[in-house]
Write an enzyme that holds these catalytic residues in place. Structure first.
Site, PDB file in Angstrom:
ATOM      1  N   GLY A 210     -28.634 -23.834  -7.364  1.00 48.76           N
ATOM      2  CA  GLY A 210     -28.737 -25.301  -7.266  1.00 48.76           C
ATOM      3  C   GLY A 210     -30.150 -25.724  -6.942  1.00 48.76           C
ATOM      4  CG  ASN A 211     -31.727 -29.094  -7.990  1.00 47.06           C
ATOM      5  OD1 ASN A 211     -31.539 -30.150  -7.420  1.00 47.06           O
ATOM      6  ND2 ASN A 211     -31.284 -28.864  -9.242  1.00 47.06           N
ATOM      7  CE1 TYR A 212     -33.723 -26.673  -0.534  1.00 48.78           C
ATOM      8  CE2 TYR A 212     -35.497 -26.435  -2.141  1.00 48.78           C
ATOM      9  CZ  TYR A 212     -34.750 -25.928  -1.098  1.00 48.78           C
ATOM     10  OH  TYR A 212     -35.016 -24.688  -0.610  1.00 48.78           O
ATOM     11  CB  ALA A 278     -32.821 -32.125 -10.024  1.00 46.57           C
TER      12      ALA A 278
END
Ligand code: PMT
Length: 400
Positions: A210-212, A278
């Protein structure tokens, strides 16, 4: 534009309080109602009699009237107003607003207000530049408050620098601009798709790539579009944010593939799409059905590229549709953004760089540069994500 609007004018104790007489006159002349709330110190700078006369209402200072015990309800005032203006906002008052120090009626009203809040700081230049003041201002921006930048010039101390409260005419112009955008419903009848948040690419039942991304930027865009009359389809990756706006239809997805399916199947009916999510660029080739067991060896996870959703929509975009992308960069920001703009066939791209403090993932603020397909470049200052969304939507309206 301000006819019939209700304002709370919160005056704190700074020399610029004298400008509130003119500010109140201008607002009343526009047909607005003004309820003045003063801190005790503000009364030393401008008299309650002046403010009550100009606003045509008794001003409020205390939580209750000591003569008869009548309660000045901060909750009622906070709910009554269409907007609250804190002017002048001293370093002390902004510190209290930022940290919820509810020791006077101005602050309790601020904390109860559900309306937009405009803050016009004033102070000496060194106080203004102090990290503590800057941090408090950035916290207020993060709450969605609108900071009206002070002007530079000669200050009460005799020093010269930034810290003069914006002139009453400038504050009124800012308010008019704000309500004009809200009320003109310039996206009425338009359909806009927004992608927001991260995607999660499953490795096994307990792990993902995943990402932030928090979704804050994408949701701010969806809210702004909906407030301006658009019917919004919000394709959202996993986030903690909720939205109750009746103009927003939210479609929850988890992976890049699901986001692609949801976006591409609806794109044809849209007038515009803003790709703020994102999206993971890679996803595991094999997704394990059972939890992968730890052993002491190295582990390799084979990855394959996901579909580039923005590029796929760019390929099928009609002449009438507007496609907007984001570029999140850490290096060579401008040239990378320009390449993405062309490669994905976007009408404009919104560049945000993780090198800029307060920009990008998870923060309540962002700092953007808009580059359009004719390579026209517009740079914006650090603002709340709500204000950034308003700038992006202004640009979109210009394209539609
Ligand atoms: O959610 P927040 O915490 O508020 O943070 C906001 C944000 C930083 C996520 C947002 O402002 C932002 O920059 N979003 C784009 C992030 C990104 O993936 O940038 P990129 O440069 O890698 O991608 C370029 C563009 O292609 C983006 O519009 C992206 O949505 C799109 N893309 C990328 C990959 C992919 N497979 N499909 C896509 O559509």
């Amino acid at each position: 534009m301000l006819q019939g609007k209700k304002f709370i004018l919160g005056i704190s104790g700074g020399i610029a309080a004298y400008k509130c007489a003119q500010l109140t006159r201008l607002l009343v002349k526009e047909g607005a109602e003004v309820q003045v709330i003063m801190t005790k110190l503000a009364k030393q700078f401008i008299t309650p009699l002046t403010m009550a006369t100009l606003s045509k209402r008794p001003i409020l200072v205390e939580f209750f009237d000591p003569e008869n015990g009548a309660w000045n309800s901060h909750v009622d005032s906070g709910l009554w107003a269409d907007a609250m203006i804190v002017a002048p906002a001293t370093a002390n008052t902004m510190g209290k607003m930022a940290n919820g120090v509810a020791d006077n009626l101005l602050i309790t009203t601020y904390l109860s207000a559900r309306c937009p809040v405009f803050v016009a700081p004033t102070m000496d230049l060194d106080m203004y530049q102090h990290p503590s003041t800057q941090r408090n201002m950035s916290t207020l921006r993060s709450y969605g408050n609108h900071l009206i930048e002070p002007n530079a010039g000669e200050l009460a101390s005799g020093l010269v620098g930034k810290g003069r409260m914006a002139e009453p005419e400038e504050i009124v112009a800012e308010l008019k601009d704000f309500f004009a955008k809200k009320e003109k419903q310039d996206l009425s009848g338009k359909k806009v798709l927004v992608t927001a948040g991260p995607t999660h690419e499953k490795i096994d039942p307990v792990r993902f790539i995943g990402n932030y991304s928090s979704g804050k930027m994408g949701y701010a865009l969806a809210e702004e579009l909906a407030d301006r009359g658009a019917k919004v389809t919000l394709v959202s990756g996993p986030t903690q944010i909720s939205t109750l706006n009746p103009n927003i239809e939210r479609i929850n997805v988890v992976s890049a593939e699901e986001m692609y399916e949801a976006s591409s199947s609806r794109f044809e009916q849209m007038d515009a799409a803003i790709m703020c999510a994102a999206v993971a660029d890679y996803t595991p080739v094999h997704k394990a059905d059972e939890k992968m067991k730890r052993n002491d060896n190295e582990l390799s996870v084979e990855l394959k590229a996901t579909t580039d959703i923005a590029a796929a929509l760019g390929e099928k975009k009609s002449d009438k549709q507007v496609l907007v992308g984001f570029a999140l960069e850490t290096q060579d920001a401008m040239s990378n953004a320009q390449k993405k703009l062309i490669k994905k066939n976007l009408d404009f791209i919104v560049l945000n760089s993780l090198k800029d403090k307060g920009a990008g993932f998870n923060s309540y603020t962002n700092k953007i540069t808009i580059i359009d397909k004719h390579n026209k470049i517009k740079e914006f200052s650090l603002k709340s994500k709500a204000d950034v969304a308003s700038d992006i939507v202004d640009e979109l309206v210009g394209c539609l």
